[in-house]
Design a protein around this motif. Structure first.
Motif, PDB file in Angstrom:
ATOM      1  N   ASP A   1       0.088   3.573  -2.996  1.00 58.96           N
ATOM      2  CA  ASP A   1      -1.177   4.299  -2.867  1.00 58.96           C
ATOM      3  C   ASP A   1      -1.044   5.457  -1.881  1.00 58.96           C
ATOM      4  O   ASP A   1      -1.559   6.554  -2.115  1.00 58.96           O
ATOM      5  CB  ASP A   1      -2.288   3.363  -2.394  1.00 58.96           C
ATOM      6  CG  ASP A   1      -2.799   2.486  -3.518  1.00 58.96           C
ATOM      7  OD1 ASP A   1      -2.397   2.730  -4.669  1.00 58.96           O
ATOM      8  OD2 ASP A   1      -3.592   1.564  -3.246  1.00 58.96           O
ATOM      9  N   GLN A   2      -0.352   5.201  -0.773  1.00 58.86           N
ATOM     10  CA  GLN A   2      -0.186   6.265   0.228  1.00 58.86           C
ATOM     11  C   GLN A   2       0.601   7.437  -0.349  1.00 58.86           C
ATOM     12  O   GLN A   2       0.324   8.586  -0.043  1.00 58.86           O
ATOM     13  CB  GLN A   2       0.532   5.720   1.472  1.00 58.86           C
ATOM     14  CG  GLN A   2      -0.319   4.783   2.305  1.00 58.86           C
ATOM     15  CD  GLN A   2      -1.458   5.501   3.003  1.00 58.86           C
ATOM     16  OE1 GLN A   2      -1.392   6.687   3.274  1.00 58.86           O
ATOM     17  NE2 GLN A   2      -2.533   4.779   3.276  1.00 58.86           N
TER      18      GLN A   2
ATOM     19  N   ARG B   1      -3.334   0.014 -10.967  1.00 60.15           N
ATOM     20  CA  ARG B   1      -4.070   0.305  -9.726  1.00 60.15           C
ATOM     21  C   ARG B   1      -5.517  -0.129  -9.902  1.00 60.15           C
ATOM     22  O   ARG B   1      -6.156   0.181 -10.881  1.00 60.15           O
ATOM     23  CB  ARG B   1      -3.984   1.815  -9.477  1.00 60.15           C
ATOM     24  CG  ARG B   1      -4.426   2.216  -8.106  1.00 60.15           C
ATOM     25  CD  ARG B   1      -3.974   3.632  -7.836  1.00 60.15           C
ATOM     26  NE  ARG B   1      -2.631   3.666  -7.283  1.00 60.15           N
ATOM     27  CZ  ARG B   1      -1.764   4.644  -7.522  1.00 60.15           C
ATOM     28  NH1 ARG B   1      -2.077   5.619  -8.331  1.00 60.15           N
ATOM     29  NH2 ARG B   1      -0.580   4.615  -6.967  1.00 60.15           N
ATOM     30  N   GLU B   2      -6.019  -0.874  -8.943  1.00 52.79           N
ATOM     31  CA  GLU B   2      -7.409  -1.287  -9.093  1.00 52.79           C
ATOM     32  C   GLU B   2      -8.230  -0.860  -7.887  1.00 52.79           C
ATOM     33  O   GLU B   2      -7.714  -0.595  -6.859  1.00 52.79           O
ATOM     34  CB  GLU B   2      -7.540  -2.788  -9.275  1.00 52.79           C
ATOM     35  CG  GLU B   2      -6.273  -3.576  -9.146  1.00 52.79           C
ATOM     36  CD  GLU B   2      -6.499  -5.038  -9.366  1.00 52.79           C
ATOM     37  OE1 GLU B   2      -6.924  -5.678  -8.407  1.00 52.79           O
ATOM     38  OE2 GLU B   2      -6.251  -5.519 -10.482  1.00 52.79           O
TER      39      GLU B   2
ATOM     40  N   GLY C   1       0.791  -1.222   0.000  1.00 53.85           N
ATOM     41  CA  GLY C   1       0.000   0.000   0.000  1.00 53.85           C
ATOM     42  C   GLY C   1       0.826   1.275   0.000  1.00 53.85           C
ATOM     43  O   GLY C   1       0.272   2.371   0.032  1.00 53.85           O
ATOM     44  N   VAL C   2       2.150   1.144  -0.027  1.00 50.79           N
ATOM     45  CA  VAL C   2       3.003   2.336   0.021  1.00 50.79           C
ATOM     46  C   VAL C   2       2.788   3.213  -1.216  1.00 50.79           C
ATOM     47  O   VAL C   2       2.712   4.449  -1.117  1.00 50.79           O
ATOM     48  CB  VAL C   2       4.488   1.931   0.151  1.00 50.79           C
ATOM     49  CG1 VAL C   2       5.396   3.122  -0.043  1.00 50.79           C
ATOM     50  CG2 VAL C   2       4.737   1.306   1.504  1.00 50.79           C
TER      51      VAL C   2
ATOM     52  N   ALA D   1       0.634   8.269  -3.545  1.00 51.80           N
ATOM     53  CA  ALA D   1      -0.271   8.943  -4.484  1.00 51.80           C
ATOM     54  C   ALA D   1      -1.256   9.839  -3.740  1.00 51.80           C
ATOM     55  O   ALA D   1      -1.588  10.938  -4.202  1.00 51.80           O
ATOM     56  CB  ALA D   1      -1.029   7.906  -5.312  1.00 51.80           C
TER      57      ALA D   1
END
Lengths: 200, 215
Positions: free
Chosen positions: B80-81, B214-215, B77-78, B83
């Motif tokens: 996404d964080q 990315r989903e 999840g890094v 982003a």
């Protein structure tokens, strides 16, 4: 945080060729909390990711004013470093200082664990560490995906207090949960009501 | 700029802790010590072919760290964080490329010295080899990072990464090994051009790959 806002207008979400929900509208201003409810797999997490801008909305518009902080089921903390350093990486990117980390760790009762490597933390402690990352970020809009999963009663109280503090300071909290959360007077969005009919 | 530094410092600290730094170095030295066993102890033959062999070894060594460059951060999840904080994938990849090269290029160039001694390369060849690697390793690092972004969400990504990277690395190999026997400097210029192109497109192509995954 006084100008924080999150507005969803007629949002629909398409994933894997399936329309999960449509027509979701929501307007949140400073101090507003919303709770997304519904059974597993109905699209709560997808709606949070749409709110965060990580997923494109299939239809509709999303307006955000203010920074975003989010937790989901993934830890996003480096396993091999002490907790305070793992949180410190994100605080550095957020421009938050050491005192923000200390406050966040105190709010989640993690201060005694600050020198423990993240991989040694238990499930509940990891969940609290994720919440501490959100608190330390200083972002106005919190998106919490199942924040109470794996937390004991005392930790759920800490979560409730942190959320109340954030709302009182003019922040916005949207959380998705299939269990009741200690969030005062939230706007309840039951995603069941926005399901797309089959065959579309 | 501070943001780039924070991102790169984390990547450097991680590669230091994971000991992934030593894998390409050990691989290069292993190839250099095995090669004389395979072709025999003929010093003239080793000196003539050893430089090209080291280029192949450097190229293959660049594939070793591919599976830890992007996939772990994507899964935890890094990405996404990052982003969420409004940091573009391109910026992230620029920082990561810089950190990856620092942990890959210079150690490989240092390891080339004992490897060259094992292959009986002369001083002039070693100098050309090192100059070529100084120009070529940023491209090898960029190529590794690019295929890492492309294969991050896939199973058995290691094998696929090899298949994707090797055709793209052919120009580097031709011009890199070409510098060894070429006094005019033309091969070096082509190597520089190929290297520049790979380094320049990696942040953009890789950023698009991360967003698409990315989903």
């Amino acid at each position: 945080m006084s100008d924080a806002a999150l507005r969803l207008n007629d949002v629909a979400c398409l994933r894997g060729g399936r329309l999960l929900f449509r027509g979701v509208s929501l307007t949140l201003g400073p101090g507003d909390g919303a709770l997304l409810t519904g059974p597993n797999g109905i699209g709560k997490s997808s709606l949070l990711r749409v709110c965060a801008g990580l997923l494109p909305a299939f239809a509709g518009t999303i307006e955000r004013t203010g920074g975003i902080a989010m937790t989901d089921e993934r830890l996003a903390l480096d396993m091999d470093v002490p907790l305070v350093k793992a949180l410190g990486f994100w605080a550095n990117l957020d421009g938050a200082g050491r005192d923000a980390i200390d406050r966040a760790m105190a709010a989640m009762a993690l201060t005694p664990l600050s020198d423990i490597p993240v991989r040694m933390l238990s499930t509940g402690q990891r969940k609290r560490a994720m919440l501490a990352r959100v608190i330390a970020s200083g972002a106005a809009i919190w998106l919490l995906d199942e924040p109470a999963n794996g937390l004991d009663t005392a930790s759920i109280d800490l979560l409730g207090r942190a959320v109340a503090t954030h709302l009182a300071a003019g922040g916005i909290v949207v959380s998705a949960s299939h269990q009741p959360l200690p969030i005062a007077a939230p706007t309840i969005i039951a995603i069941d009501a926005y399901l797309a009919e089959d065959g579309e | 700029m501070t943001m780039l530094w924070h991102l790169a410092r984390r990547d450097l600290a991680q590669s230091w802790r994971s000991a992934g730094l030593w894998l390409p170095v050990a691989f290069l030295l292993l190839v250099a010590s095995l090669y004389p066993f395979a072709v025999g102890p003929d010093a003239a033959l080793l000196a003539r072919t050893g430089g090209g062999m080291l280029w192949i070894a450097a190229l293959l060594a660049s594939l070793l760290p591919v599976d830890r460059l992007v996939a772990p951060d994507r899964d935890s999840g890094v990405l996404d964080q990052i982003a969420l904080r409004g940091i573009g994938e391109e910026m992230l990849l620029i920082a990561r490329l810089a950190a990856h090269w620092i942990g890959f290029g210079p150690p490989l160039m240092i390891a080339t010295l004992p490897a060259a001694a094992l292959l009986k390369l002369d001083g002039a060849t070693i100098l050309r080899l090192e100059i070529g690697l100084a120009i070529g390793t940023p491209a090898l690092a960029a190529l590794g990072l690019l295929v890492a972004t492309l294969t991050a969400g896939l199973r058995s990504s290691g094998a696929l990464a090899g298949l994707l990277a090797l055709p793209l690395a052919v120009p580097l190999l031709i011009f890199g090994a070409g510098t060894l026997g070429d006094g005019s400097g033309a091969a070096l210029k082509f190597l520089g051009a190929a290297s520049l192109m790979l380094v320049a497109i990696t942040p953009f192509a890789g950023g698009a790959a991360i967003r698409a995954g990315r989903e």
